[in-house]
Scaffold this motif. Structure first.
Motif, PDB file in Angstrom:
ATOM      1  N   LYS A   1      24.325 -60.352  12.056  1.00 32.64           N
ATOM      2  CA  LYS A   1      24.353 -61.591  12.571  1.00 32.64           C
ATOM      3  C   LYS A   1      24.311 -61.750  13.780  1.00 32.64           C
ATOM      4  CE  LYS A   1      26.102 -64.945   8.963  1.00 32.64           C
ATOM      5  NZ  LYS A   1      27.021 -64.295   8.173  1.00 32.64           N
ATOM      6  N   MET A   2      25.235 -60.907  14.325  1.00 36.11           N
ATOM      7  CA  MET A   2      25.341 -60.774  15.942  1.00 36.11           C
ATOM      8  C   MET A   2      24.124 -60.456  16.711  1.00 36.11           C
ATOM      9  SD  MET A   2      28.996 -59.672  17.540  1.00 36.11           S
ATOM     10  CE  MET A   2      28.898 -57.880  16.626  1.00 36.11           C
ATOM     11  N   HIS A   3      23.307 -59.492  16.094  1.00 28.40           N
ATOM     12  CA  HIS A   3      22.035 -59.152  16.831  1.00 28.40           C
ATOM     13  C   HIS A   3      20.588 -59.729  16.097  1.00 28.40           C
ATOM     14  CE1 HIS A   3      24.081 -55.979  19.352  1.00 28.40           C
ATOM     15  NE2 HIS A   3      25.039 -56.079  18.659  1.00 28.40           N
ATOM     16  N   SER A   4      20.813 -60.739  15.289  1.00 23.70           N
ATOM     17  CA  SER A   4      20.022 -61.392  14.583  1.00 23.70           C
ATOM     18  C   SER A   4      18.887 -60.464  14.199  1.00 23.70           C
ATOM     19  CB  SER A   4      19.126 -62.362  15.538  1.00 23.70           C
ATOM     20  OG  SER A   4      19.003 -62.196  16.900  1.00 23.70           O
ATOM     21  N   VAL A   5      19.428 -59.246  13.402  1.00 24.45           N
ATOM     22  CA  VAL A   5      18.589 -58.436  12.702  1.00 24.45           C
ATOM     23  C   VAL A   5      18.591 -58.787  11.079  1.00 24.45           C
ATOM     24  CG1 VAL A   5      18.672 -56.008  11.834  1.00 24.45           C
ATOM     25  CG2 VAL A   5      19.135 -56.746  14.237  1.00 24.45           C
ATOM     26  N   ASP A   6      17.317 -58.659  10.533  1.00 23.76           N
ATOM     27  CA  ASP A   6      17.069 -58.982   8.920  1.00 23.76           C
ATOM     28  C   ASP A   6      17.732 -57.919   8.294  1.00 23.76           C
ATOM     29  OD1 ASP A   6      14.234 -59.469   7.036  1.00 23.76           O
ATOM     30  OD2 ASP A   6      16.296 -58.855   6.702  1.00 23.76           O
ATOM     31  N   ILE A   7      18.968 -58.570   7.433  1.00 26.92           N
ATOM     32  CA  ILE A   7      20.013 -57.689   6.958  1.00 26.92           C
ATOM     33  C   ILE A   7      19.555 -56.902   5.908  1.00 26.92           C
ATOM     34  CG2 ILE A   7      20.814 -59.541   5.343  1.00 26.92           C
ATOM     35  CD1 ILE A   7      23.515 -58.184   5.794  1.00 26.92           C
ATOM     36  N   ASP A   8      18.302 -57.332   5.123  1.00 26.69           N
ATOM     37  CA  ASP A   8      17.879 -56.987   3.970  1.00 26.69           C
ATOM     38  C   ASP A   8      16.952 -55.646   4.440  1.00 26.69           C
ATOM     39  OD1 ASP A   8      17.201 -60.020   2.772  1.00 26.69           O
ATOM     40  OD2 ASP A   8      18.899 -58.602   2.332  1.00 26.69           O
ATOM     41  N   LYS A   9      16.072 -55.799   5.401  1.00 20.79           N
ATOM     42  CA  LYS A   9      15.245 -54.744   5.936  1.00 20.79           C
ATOM     43  C   LYS A   9      16.091 -53.626   6.496  1.00 20.79           C
ATOM     44  CE  LYS A   9      10.790 -56.391   7.706  1.00 20.79           C
ATOM     45  NZ  LYS A   9      10.918 -57.467   8.842  1.00 20.79           N
ATOM     46  N   PHE A  10      17.268 -54.131   6.913  1.00 23.16           N
ATOM     47  CA  PHE A  10      18.287 -53.151   7.596  1.00 23.16           C
ATOM     48  C   PHE A  10      18.950 -52.267   6.411  1.00 23.16           C
ATOM     49  CE2 PHE A  10      20.523 -50.667  10.725  1.00 23.16           C
ATOM     50  CZ  PHE A  10      22.080 -51.108  10.501  1.00 23.16           C
ATOM     51  N   LEU A  11      19.466 -53.171   5.411  1.00 25.42           N
ATOM     52  CA  LEU A  11      19.974 -52.192   4.342  1.00 25.42           C
ATOM     53  C   LEU A  11      19.292 -51.274   3.664  1.00 25.42           C
ATOM     54  CD1 LEU A  11      22.402 -55.303   2.965  1.00 25.42           C
ATOM     55  CD2 LEU A  11      23.222 -52.807   4.084  1.00 25.42           C
ATOM     56  N   LYS A  12      18.086 -51.675   3.603  1.00 24.25           N
ATOM     57  CA  LYS A  12      17.064 -51.030   2.823  1.00 24.25           C
ATOM     58  C   LYS A  12      16.930 -49.690   3.674  1.00 24.25           C
ATOM     59  CE  LYS A  12      12.421 -50.401   0.933  1.00 24.25           C
ATOM     60  NZ  LYS A  12      12.463 -48.879   1.384  1.00 24.25           N
ATOM     61  N   ALA A  13      16.801 -49.664   4.738  1.00 26.94           N
ATOM     62  CA  ALA A  13      16.439 -48.603   5.802  1.00 26.94           C
ATOM     63  C   ALA A  13      17.602 -47.788   5.760  1.00 26.94           C
ATOM     64  CB  ALA A  13      16.364 -49.046   7.161  1.00 26.94           C
ATOM     65  N   LEU A  14      18.835 -48.297   5.762  1.00 26.04           N
ATOM     66  CA  LEU A  14      20.081 -47.450   5.406  1.00 26.04           C
ATOM     67  C   LEU A  14      20.309 -46.836   4.374  1.00 26.04           C
ATOM     68  CD1 LEU A  14      23.145 -49.662   7.296  1.00 26.04           C
ATOM     69  CD2 LEU A  14      22.136 -47.381   8.086  1.00 26.04           C
ATOM     70  N   ASN A  15      19.946 -47.434   3.229  1.00 31.04           N
ATOM     71  CA  ASN A  15      20.237 -46.965   1.800  1.00 31.04           C
ATOM     72  C   ASN A  15      19.238 -45.960   1.591  1.00 31.04           C
ATOM     73  OD1 ASN A  15      22.668 -48.006   1.180  1.00 31.04           O
ATOM     74  ND2 ASN A  15      21.557 -50.035   1.134  1.00 31.04           N
ATOM     75  N   ASP A  16      17.998 -46.021   2.355  1.00 32.76           N
ATOM     76  CA  ASP A  16      16.915 -44.966   2.058  1.00 32.76           C
ATOM     77  C   ASP A  16      17.428 -43.670   2.861  1.00 32.76           C
ATOM     78  OD1 ASP A  16      13.977 -47.250   2.777  1.00 32.76           O
ATOM     79  OD2 ASP A  16      15.282 -46.834   0.961  1.00 32.76           O
ATOM     80  N   LYS A  17      18.023 -43.934   3.950  1.00 32.47           N
ATOM     81  CA  LYS A  17      18.476 -42.611   4.518  1.00 32.47           C
ATOM     82  C   LYS A  17      19.712 -41.993   3.597  1.00 32.47           C
ATOM     83  CE  LYS A  17      17.415 -41.533   8.253  1.00 32.47           C
ATOM     84  NZ  LYS A  17      16.454 -40.340   8.953  1.00 32.47           N
TER      85      LYS A  17
END
Ligand code: HEM
Length: 582
Positions: free
Chosen positions: A561-577
């Motif tokens: 929210k603070m960095h107006s980043v798309d949370i779904d895209k970000f969570l997907k990238a994290l969980n892929d890693k």
């Protein structure tokens, strides 16, 4: 664990102790406390001149081979050989060093007269700073760094405490007894100098034995270390000679005609050779610049080591022989040439190679190291001006005092602070206690040094009549005291911070990152996810202190929210890693 250029070595060793064998294979005597260096592997490879790709390939092979009882995993011990020397240096400079200097300076300013001070007090301050602050720092760092840059063990480590005890005893006796008008105690002055000689001989023996025990190829920095040792020994014996003269003639002040050139022999000989050696070996990695121009630094080596003894001898006889006077005026040109050549050879002001631009690490020390060289340029310019000022005139003496300050505080003290702020956290595998305090030190020290160097020159050019310049000069010492006080506190806290042995925290093992997951937990359990955070623009995650603090309270939802980043895209990238690790 997937290794990338930002993988922190201590995290890698933590999850794969078998990788230590690879580091050992490269003879990399490990720094960094009991868990290894808190350094990104790409920086480590550049600093140790090891090919990054080959190193990572071998580390991955070691991980695939796995640990188990057949692999002998070397134990990491924290080497604190430097600590007592550095702590004693801080105590000395914050007592009889800078504090004393600031009081003396204010007194001179109030009296509007540089000759109002009992000169033996200035010499006691000078000795405390030269052999105490600078000497002890160089001894401590050398005992830690030289075995590591020579990939060997420190020899005769059992003699280090004796070396330390003798130099501290010698220093305290000298600083207390020299200005003291107490006949009964006078015999302690030659004793102090003998104690210092024994200590410096022990130090020289330990360091030379360590250098010669190394099977590492001889680097261009080697001869700078060896020349530095020789100048340290020569300084100790000249110091003894000056003290015997003082004692025999029942004097309290060493004749200025000998003491002042001795100060420069000590600085240009011993101190410069050691600083140049360490800079040649480390600055290319610290500032991510090309390696040194060997021809240029070689020229500096020979010109400096030939000029320094000529400088010392001609300045002593300058009052009684025109030839000596002319030579003493001429010799500053080759010395200044050698210093400018070294700055050119070291590439200190050149653009970064960008080889480490993707590597996330604290680089706050870089400006301090570069600023130190700016002060070396100021020193060289003043050195070149001095011969054109009437020999022995008040104006020349003021410029001489400014030169001393530009070199001792602007160059040497700044360099000590820059390197200590980088090296000591590395020695311990932790972060500097406070980067903010480091920045405050940087600003205060440069302000104080600038005010001192230039106001003292202006006092001279205004032939000592200007109250204003005296007033500025009189305050400058307190800026420097504040700077060194804050630095001392910051470094002491860092030295007293133990590298926390990672206790298995009872946090549940993270299998998937969700919007409520704490940012810290993700990176802590999956260090390779740090790159994902950086790729999505969470640059402050680069700062381990922020990661450790804000990261423990901020959830993924809050951060995106603070960095107006798309949370779904970000969570997907994290969980892929993360799924890669499972
Ligand atoms: C940082 C704060 C410092 C203050 C306030 C300070 C103050 C002074 C003062 C007032 C003098 C006598 C006036 C003069 O000769 O210019 C002096 C001389 C001297 N200082 Fe410092 N000083 C400081 C740092 C240092 C450092 C870091 C060193 C050495 C590493 C040092 C070494 C000396 C020496 C050797 C002299 C005598 C020079 C000579 O007579 O040729 N000082 N200092």
């Amino acid at each position: 664990m997937e290794i990338n250029r930002n993988t922190i070595i201590k995290d890698l060793i933590e999850s794969h102790p078998e990788t230590l064998t690879v580091f050992k294979k490269y003879n990399l005597v490990i720094a960094g406390g009991v868990r290894g260096p808190n350094e990104p592997i790409a920086f480590f490879a550049k600093a140790h001149e090891v090919d990054y790709d080959i190193l990572v390939k071998e580390l991955n092979e070691a991980i695939e081979r796995g640990g188990g009882e057949h692999i002998e995993i070397p134990k990491l011990e924290e080497d604190k050989v430097y600590e007592v020397f550095v702590k004693a240096a801080i105590v000395l400079t914050l007592t009889v060093g800078v504090t004393f200097g600031a009081i003396l300076l204010s007194y001179i300013a109030i009296k509007l007269n540089f000759h109002s001070i009992y000169y033996a007090l200035i010499q006691a301050h000078g000795h405390a700073q030269l052999f105490g602050w600078v000497g002890l720092c160089i001894m401590g760092f050398a005992l830690y760094i030289i075995p590591r840059v020579k990939n060997t063990e420190l020899k005769h480590r059992n003699l280090v405490n004796i070396c330390y005890g003798f130099i501290i005893a010698g220093l305290l006796l000298r600083i207390i007894v020299q200005p003291l008008p107490l006949r009964a105690a006078r015999f302690l002055i030659p004793v102090s100098s003998i104690l210092e000689i024994i200590s410096i001989c022990l130090f020289a023996f330990i360091i030379l034995k360590t250098i010669f025990s190394s099977r590492e190829k001889v680097g261009i920095f080697d001869k700078f270390f060896k020349a530095g040792i020789i100048w340290f020994l020569i300084s100790a014996f000249i110091n003894f000679g000056m003290i015997v003269y003082l004692y025999k003639h029942a004097l309290h002040e060493i004749p200025r005609i000998v003491f002042s050139p001795f100060v420069h022999l000590y600085l240009f000989g011993f101190v410069f050779m050691f600083i140049f050696a360490i800079n040649i070996r480390t600055v290319f990695a610290f500032l991510d610049i090309k390696p040194v121009r060997e021809k240029a630094v070689n020229v500096t080596f020979w010109v400096m080591n030939i000029s320094v003894p000529i400088y010392f001898i001609t300045h002593i006889f300058a009052n009684n022989s025109v030839v000596a006077l002319r030579l003493s005026q001429f010799i500053v040109f080759p010395i200044a040439f050698a210093l400018f050549t070294f700055i050119y050879g070291l590439r200190i002001f050149e653009r970064s190679t960008q080889e480490l631009q993707d590597v996330v690490m604290d680089r706050s020390y870089a400006k301090t190291i570069r600023t130190a060289y700016l002060w070396l340029i100021v020193t060289s310019v003043i050195l070149l001006i001095i011969p054109f000022l009437g020999h022995g005139s008040e104006l020349q003496q003021r410029f001489h005092g400014s030169l001393n300050h530009a070199v001792t505080v602007g160059f040497i003290t700044m360099m000590i602070i820059g390197y200590a702020s980088k090296m000591i956290p590395t020695f311990k595998g932790i972060d500097m206690y406070s980067l903010k305090l480091s920045n405050v030190t940087f600003i205060l020290l440069n302000t104080g040094c600038f005010l001192r160097v230039f106001s003292q020159i202006l006092v001279g050019t205004s032939s000592g009549k200007s109250l204003f310049y005296y007033a500025i000069m009189g305050t400058s010492g307190w800026f420097e005291l504040a700077a060194l006080g804050i630095f001392g506190y910051n470094l002491w806290k860092t030295m007293n911070t133990a590298q926390e042995i990672k206790q298995p925290v009872s946090t549940t093992k993270l299998t998937e990152a969700t919007k409520d997951t704490k940012v810290f937990d993700v990176v802590d359990q999956y260090p390779e996810t740090l790159q994902v955070f950086l790729d999505f623009g969470f640059s402050q995650m680069a700062n381990p202190v922020l990661r450790n603090t804000m990261g423990r309270v901020a959830s993924i939802e809050m951060a995106t929210k603070m960095h107006s980043v798309d949370i779904d895209k970000f969570l997907k990238a994290l969980n892929d890693k993360i799924s890669l690790k499972k």
